[in-house]
Scaffold this active site. Structure first.
Site, PDB file in Angstrom:
ATOM      1  N   CYS B  64     -58.810 -65.691  37.557  1.00  0.00           N
ATOM      2  CA  CYS B  64     -58.633 -67.043  38.065  1.00  0.00           C
ATOM      3  C   CYS B  64     -58.226 -67.036  39.536  1.00  0.00           C
ATOM      4  O   CYS B  64     -57.921 -68.080  40.102  1.00  0.00           O
ATOM      5  CB  CYS B  64     -57.565 -67.752  37.241  1.00  0.00           C
ATOM      6  N   CYS B  67     -53.747 -64.082  41.128  1.00  0.00           N
ATOM      7  CA  CYS B  67     -53.012 -62.969  41.741  1.00  0.00           C
ATOM      8  C   CYS B  67     -53.207 -62.956  43.254  1.00  0.00           C
ATOM      9  O   CYS B  67     -52.288 -62.646  44.009  1.00  0.00           O
ATOM     10  CB  CYS B  67     -53.443 -61.642  41.120  1.00  0.00           C
ATOM     11  N   CYS B 175     -55.113 -59.131  33.778  1.00  0.00           N
ATOM     12  CA  CYS B 175     -56.541 -59.070  33.424  1.00  0.00           C
ATOM     13  C   CYS B 175     -57.144 -57.735  33.863  1.00  0.00           C
ATOM     14  O   CYS B 175     -57.849 -57.086  33.104  1.00  0.00           O
ATOM     15  CB  CYS B 175     -57.301 -60.216  34.078  1.00  0.00           C
ATOM     16  N   CYS B 224     -49.060 -62.350  35.247  1.00  0.00           N
ATOM     17  CA  CYS B 224     -50.008 -63.461  35.250  1.00  0.00           C
ATOM     18  C   CYS B 224     -49.345 -64.652  35.940  1.00  0.00           C
ATOM     19  O   CYS B 224     -48.876 -65.557  35.296  1.00  0.00           O
ATOM     20  CB  CYS B 224     -50.420 -63.807  33.818  1.00  0.00           C
ATOM     21  N   HIS B 270     -34.912 -60.188  29.712  1.00  0.00           N
ATOM     22  CA  HIS B 270     -33.783 -60.824  29.030  1.00  0.00           C
ATOM     23  C   HIS B 270     -32.424 -60.380  29.584  1.00  0.00           C
ATOM     24  O   HIS B 270     -31.490 -61.169  29.665  1.00  0.00           O
ATOM     25  CB  HIS B 270     -33.906 -60.460  27.545  1.00  0.00           C
ATOM     26  N   CYS B 273     -31.684 -62.248  32.802  1.00  0.00           N
ATOM     27  CA  CYS B 273     -32.098 -63.655  32.829  1.00  0.00           C
ATOM     28  C   CYS B 273     -30.914 -64.525  33.285  1.00  0.00           C
ATOM     29  O   CYS B 273     -29.782 -64.311  32.856  1.00  0.00           O
ATOM     30  CB  CYS B 273     -32.558 -64.080  31.437  1.00  0.00           C
ATOM     31  N   CYS B 293     -30.036 -70.945  26.484  1.00  0.00           N
ATOM     32  CA  CYS B 293     -30.966 -69.843  26.228  1.00  0.00           C
ATOM     33  C   CYS B 293     -32.235 -70.372  25.556  1.00  0.00           C
ATOM     34  O   CYS B 293     -32.188 -71.213  24.657  1.00  0.00           O
ATOM     35  CB  CYS B 293     -30.299 -68.797  25.339  1.00  0.00           C
ATOM     36  N   CYS B 299     -39.034 -67.755  23.790  1.00  0.00           N
ATOM     37  CA  CYS B 299     -38.927 -66.922  24.988  1.00  0.00           C
ATOM     38  C   CYS B 299     -39.143 -65.451  24.624  1.00  0.00           C
ATOM     39  O   CYS B 299     -38.514 -64.931  23.705  1.00  0.00           O
ATOM     40  CB  CYS B 299     -37.556 -67.109  25.635  1.00  0.00           C
ATOM     41  N   CYS B 308     -38.136 -59.533  37.039  1.00  0.00           N
ATOM     42  CA  CYS B 308     -38.148 -60.952  37.459  1.00  0.00           C
ATOM     43  C   CYS B 308     -36.725 -61.494  37.651  1.00  0.00           C
ATOM     44  O   CYS B 308     -36.458 -62.229  38.604  1.00  0.00           O
ATOM     45  CB  CYS B 308     -38.854 -61.810  36.414  1.00  0.00           C
ATOM     46  N   CYS B 320     -39.422 -68.010  35.836  1.00  0.00           N
ATOM     47  CA  CYS B 320     -39.879 -68.902  34.756  1.00  0.00           C
ATOM     48  C   CYS B 320     -38.728 -69.485  33.954  1.00  0.00           C
ATOM     49  O   CYS B 320     -38.615 -70.702  33.792  1.00  0.00           O
ATOM     50  CB  CYS B 320     -40.833 -68.149  33.841  1.00  0.00           C
ATOM     51  N   CYS B 327     -40.096 -67.225  28.867  1.00  0.00           N
ATOM     52  CA  CYS B 327     -40.908 -66.096  29.336  1.00  0.00           C
ATOM     53  C   CYS B 327     -42.046 -65.887  28.344  1.00  0.00           C
ATOM     54  O   CYS B 327     -41.855 -65.997  27.130  1.00  0.00           O
ATOM     55  CB  CYS B 327     -40.031 -64.840  29.408  1.00  0.00           C
ATOM     56  N   CYS B 330     -45.911 -61.903  30.281  1.00  0.00           N
ATOM     57  CA  CYS B 330     -47.248 -61.762  30.864  1.00  0.00           C
ATOM     58  C   CYS B 330     -47.495 -60.379  31.441  1.00  0.00           C
ATOM     59  O   CYS B 330     -48.629 -60.059  31.786  1.00  0.00           O
ATOM     60  CB  CYS B 330     -47.474 -62.840  31.916  1.00  0.00           C
TER      61      CYS B 330
END
Lengths: 269, 384
Positions: B64, B67, B175, B224, B270, B273, B293, B299, B308, B320, B327, B330
């Site tokens: 798509c 990225c 992908c 993703c 996690h 997070c 949470c 999640c 992340c 996210c 989450c 991805c």
């Protein structure tokens, strides 16, 4: 083993048997409660306390199951390895006679026939031939398997890169999960997390069967006293008990060949 | 940048960048991020690279372009700064280049100045480039690759040609790395047969390189989309020679070919997070608008390996779960199958014949309790 005071009272569980069972029960209940607290977010204690308690109980439960109980099993019989294996098979593995007993127990539940004896004591040799409820023998094997699975899955939930003496055990476990998880649409870690939860429910299920069904009968309550406190069984209480003497032993052996006898039995053409 | 990072960046200033070993380099870029690192060593990097130019051929398959967009949205440094500082020549990038495919009577016409098809062929012929792949590669139907055609040839054919001459391959995005949503379980999965560069989902034996019989070092940067820092810092490390290909890859990458510094095998999203404190207190959101949470909303952070929570997204501002979305794991090779249904707790997912372990187990325990009750009544009566 007979006691000095009363000829009919024998030792059913040694001190180590009772200690192992009590510690096992205590650790298991705590592990279930703290585990479900972590999973479901129950608010009866903090996450950190629940996790700490959970992690303290793990080595205790494993030590009891993988060290003390095997020691108890194999130290309670005399003779060589073959005798010990024979003893193990007779006492803990579900056999044809146990199947017959199970059928008889079911019939008895529906009002047909007597409740069969499952605590068989050999008076001549002074020890039990077998003493566990037949369904308990099934539960024990399943529990051993469940314990192994919950311990393995627990390792990766505890630490994703856990290693023992430098061996990347957690990594190996996750690699095994990679072979199974994708077939179920799960990642390896998801698979083990679900497996851990499933086994937790198994232990709850087993507890209900063990305590709520097998041991929930006024006549069985003598065994509570035995496993938690006295360790003794009075053979004069005929509920579930059969004592083999010289004459009845022959009949019993004809009906129930032991594991070693089965091994030795000639093969007919 | 917080005070800790500032202090660390200040400490780095006193170190000689060119004498830094790979471990220290990765530790530094992992800790302070691309911004601080490239900022701190800007002069040294530029002077070190003045003599070198690295060509990048960036191919797009079934994807798509998210990225590429993610990379273009990289804040500081932005893509232009990074290109300047790393002396990168993005020689071919279908979304960014000015050329287009020109065909006359089915043949590529004009020159590489105008025709992208001729340009990519010339670049491949010249060799000595890093191949970046974005998007999955169609192998279907029947191994022909015709479910993804660019210009007048299949993407599989173009990838094969480009991969053979590449000095290294970066698979950017889930992908390209594992097939991603293109090879999600579906009625057409088998016939379209999309593959990642080196993997198909968790299975390395089904990667397109294996299908084509090509042996090339590959670094996977899943996501993703993939985080711009993950892409830029990996590219930077490769270009600067801080990652020696292929010698360093076995120690740098996890078993799915991801750089462990960004996708730590021993940690999950996690753990860092921003909502983790609520999990520890057993406070879970049951609808999407809360601030607790998100586990019960499906999640998948406990199953996702990425930084992340530390690196954050959008210029280090958010991620996210912080923005209120569970989450979806991805970055995992099994994505999206392993994360579906996205907003259903993993334990509530139907596993075997649609059976949900949580409900089946509760039913079994309930049935056992009922049986125990019936048994108790029967035995008690029998005792009277």
């Amino acid at each position: 083993m007979k006691t000095r005071k009363n000829e009919t009272v024998v030792e059913r569980y040694t001190v180590l048997d009772r200690a192992a069972h009590t510690i096992h029960a205590f650790a298991m209940v705590l592990l279930i409660l703290t585990g479900l607290k972590i999973y479901a977010g129950w608010d009866f204690m903090s996450f950190h306390n629940a996790r700490a308690l959970h992690m303290i109980m793990v080595p205790i439960l494993l030590a009891v199951n993988w060290i003390i109980i095997p020691y108890n099993i194999f130290s309670s019989s005399k003779g060589g390895v073959r005798n010990k294996i024979e003893h193990f098979m007779d006492h803990y593995i579900f056999g044809p006679e146990d199947a017959k007993r199970t059928v008889a127990i079911l019939k008895n539940f529906f009002g047909k026939g007597e409740y069969p004896a499952f605590s068989i004591y050999d008076k001549e040799e002074g020890h039990y031939k077998t003493k566990l409820h037949p369904v308990m023998k099934i539960l024990i094997v399943l529990e051993g398997t469940a314990l192994f699975l919950i311990a393995v899955s627990g390792i990766v939930l505890y630490k994703l890169d856990w290693a023992l003496f430098g061996l990347p055990v957690a990594s190996w476990i996750l690699s095994i999960g990679d072979l199974i998880g994708p077939a179920l649409g799960l990642s390896s870690l998801q698979f083990f997390r679900l497996l851990h939860l499933l086994m937790t429910y198994w232990f709850v299920f087993e507890l209900v069967i063990h305590v709520g069904i097998l041991e929930f009968d006024p006549h069985v309550w003598k065994y509570y006293k035995a496993i938690f406190w006295t360790g003794k069984e009075d053979l004069s209480d005929k509920h579930f008990v059969k004592v083999l003497n010289k004459s009845s032993k022959k009949t019993y052996q004809d009906n129930e060949r032991s594991w070693s006898d089965a091994e030795k039995a000639p093969v007919k053409d | 940048m917080n005070t800790g990072k500032k202090n660390f960046a200040h400490t780095l200033e006193s170190m000689d960048f060119l004498k830094m070993d790979r471990r220290t380099f990765l530790k530094a870029v992992g800790a302070v991020g691309a911004t601080a690192f490239l900022g701190t060593y800007k002069t040294e990097i530029v002077s070190a690279l003045e003599f070198a130019e690295t060509k990048i051929v960036w191919l797009h398959g079934a994807e798509c372009t998210g990225c590429s967009e993610s990379l273009l949205n990289g804040g500081n440094p932005d893509i232009v700064q990074a290109i300047t500082k790393l002396n990168v020549n993005i020689a071919y990038h279908e979304t960014l280049l000015a050329q287009q495919g020109i065909f006359v009577d089915g043949r590529a016409a004009n020159t590489s100045e105008l025709n992208s098809e001729i340009l990519v062929d010339e670049l491949i012929e010249e060799g000595n480039y890093i191949l970046v792949v974005e998007g999955a590669i169609a192998n279907g139907p029947d191994g022909s690759g015709r479910y993804c055609i660019i210009g007048n040839r299949t993407f599989k054919e173009l990838f094969e040609k480009a991969a053979k001459n590449a000095s290294a391959i970066l698979a950017v995005g889930t992908c390209a790395a594992y097939g991603g949503i293109n090879c999600a379980a579906s009625a057409i999965e088998e016939i379209t047969d999309f593959r990642g560069v080196d993997f198909k989902k968790e299975d390395q034996s089904k990667g397109m390189l294996q299908e084509l019989g090509i042996s090339k070092p590959v670094i996977n940067i899943p996501g993703c989309p993939a985080h711009p820092d993950w892409i830029l810092l990996t590219l930077g490390a490769v270009i600067l020679g801080k990652i020696k290909i292929p010698d360093d890859l076995s120690s740098l990458l996890d078993k799915y070919g991801r750089p462990k510094v960004f996708f730590p095998s021993g940690h999950t999203v996690h753990e860092n997070c921003p909502r983790r404190g609520f999990y520890d207190r057993g406070e879970f959101d049951t609808d999407i608008s809360g601030d607790k949470c998100l586990w019960k909303l499906g999640c998948k952070a406990p199953y996702a390996h990425a930084d992340c929570g530390l690196r954050k997204w959008n210029g280090g501002n958010s991620m996210c779960t912080q923005a209120g979305s569970p989450c979806i794991a991805c970055v995992e090779p099994g994505f999206p199958d392993c994360a579906r249904p996205l907003y259903v707790e993993a334990e509530d997912k139907g596993v075997l014949l649609g059976a949900n372990i949580d409900n089946v187990s509760k039913a079994a325990v309930g049935a056992a309790a009922l049986a125990a009750g019936a048994h108790a009544v029967r035995r008690m009566k029998g005792d009277e």
